[in-house]
Write an enzyme that holds these catalytic residues in place. Structure first.
Site, PDB file in Angstrom:
ATOM      1  N   GLY A  72       0.817  -1.191   0.000  1.00 14.95           N
ATOM      2  CA  GLY A  72       0.000   0.000   0.000  1.00 14.95           C
ATOM      3  C   GLY A  72       0.859   1.252   0.000  1.00 14.95           C
ATOM      4  N   GLN A  74       2.326   5.209  -1.414  1.00 15.76           N
ATOM      5  CA  GLN A  74       2.943   5.855  -2.562  1.00 15.76           C
ATOM      6  C   GLN A  74       4.446   5.577  -2.569  1.00 15.76           C
ATOM      7  OE1 GLN A  74       1.454   7.977  -4.934  1.00 15.76           O
ATOM      8  NE2 GLN A  74      -0.636   7.898  -4.157  1.00 15.76           N
ATOM      9  N   TYR A  77      11.713   5.835  -0.284  1.00 13.24           N
ATOM     10  CA  TYR A  77      13.117   5.506  -0.552  1.00 13.24           C
ATOM     11  C   TYR A  77      13.635   4.582   0.532  1.00 13.24           C
ATOM     12  CZ  TYR A  77      18.199   6.006  -0.656  1.00 13.24           C
ATOM     13  OH  TYR A  77      19.547   5.741  -0.679  1.00 13.24           O
ATOM     14  N   GLY A 156       5.854  -3.878   5.599  1.00 16.29           N
ATOM     15  CA  GLY A 156       5.949  -3.448   6.987  1.00 16.29           C
ATOM     16  C   GLY A 156       6.358  -1.997   7.116  1.00 16.29           C
ATOM     17  N   ALA A 158       9.652   1.145   7.681  1.00 11.19           N
ATOM     18  CA  ALA A 158      11.033   1.562   7.427  1.00 11.19           C
ATOM     19  C   ALA A 158      11.344   2.735   8.345  1.00 11.19           C
ATOM     20  CB  ALA A 158      11.217   1.955   5.965  1.00 11.19           C
ATOM     21  N   CYS A 174       5.922   9.460   0.114  1.00 11.95           N
ATOM     22  CA  CYS A 174       4.590   8.934   0.404  1.00 11.95           C
ATOM     23  C   CYS A 174       3.492   9.752  -0.280  1.00 11.95           C
ATOM     24  CB  CYS A 174       4.350   8.864   1.911  1.00 11.95           C
ATOM     25  SG  CYS A 174       5.639   7.934   2.793  1.00 11.95           S
TER      26      CYS A 174
END
Length: 218
Positions: A72, A74, A77, A156, A158, A174
């Protein structure tokens, strides 16, 4: 197998697409007896587009590869010095055993695990109801994206720990125009802002929130 059993795998540094494929294979082949797993990993420099990702959010294409993912969200990096925690959880099994875990609660648990971990270092952070992830002073320090397949989660979070943040300036992180990113090294000494020191705290907070009590680490 119960929903309190968990395996933690420390994968070191691995290519994004390789781990993504392994997550899909794990999820497609798991059954009702397969223990849940957490994968801890760092990825070499890569941009990943979520399912809803829009090309215009990649502002300045460079030699950093762009991967169209099935999570899910956008574009974001990944790079060295960022701790990735992938959560491969059988949500439907937790539900069947009465723990009432749903996707929203899993997202909340992931966010709260980060908030608690950062608090261990004296960093005050918070989630946002309208923009998944964790923030410090309106700057984003942790991104989050999940995929649910057959009632099981993968992908998950980051957490930016001690990394080169400059590639984030090549995107709208995002999908938010002008969103600034930060990392733990902005707030604490570099010797504390290390993935191998932060990851165990992150895992501990998450496992406590979800009630795992039979945890094995590889």
């Amino acid at each position: 197998m119960t929903d309190t059993t968990l395996i933690i795998r420390q994968l070191g540094i691995q290519d994004y697409q390789q781990v993504w494929q392994q997550m899909r294979e794990f999820t497609d082949t798991r059954n009702a007896l397969t223990p849940d797993e957490i994968w801890l990993v760092q990825h070499p420099a890569v941009f990943t587009q979520g399912q809803a990702g829009k090309p215009e959010h990649l502002l300045n294409p460079t030699d950093i590869p762009v991967v169209q993912s099935d999570r899910g969200g956008q574009i974001t990096y990944h790079g060295l010095g960022q701790q990735i925690m992938y959560v491969l959880i059988d949500i439907k099994r937790h539900k069947a055993n009465g723990s009432e875990l749903n996707v929203r609660q899993l997202v909340t648990a992931l966010e709260q695990s980060v908030v608690s971990t950062l608090a261990d270092y004296g960093i005050k952070s918070y989630p946002k109801a309208d923009a998944p992830g964790v923030y410090v002073n309106e700057q984003k320090i942790c991104s989050l994206g999940l995929r649910i397949r057959k009632g099981c989660s993968f992908h998950g979070l980051a957490l930016n720990i001690n990394m080169d943040l400059s590639p984030f300036r090549q995107i709208n992180p995002c999908g938010y125009i002008g969103l600034e990113m930060c990392q733990m090294a902005d707030f604490i000494p570099t010797e504390q802002a290390q993935c191998d020191k932060v990851a165990p705290k992150l895992v501990t907070h998450f496992t406590q929130l979800l009630g795992y009590n039979d945890v094995t680490t590889y």
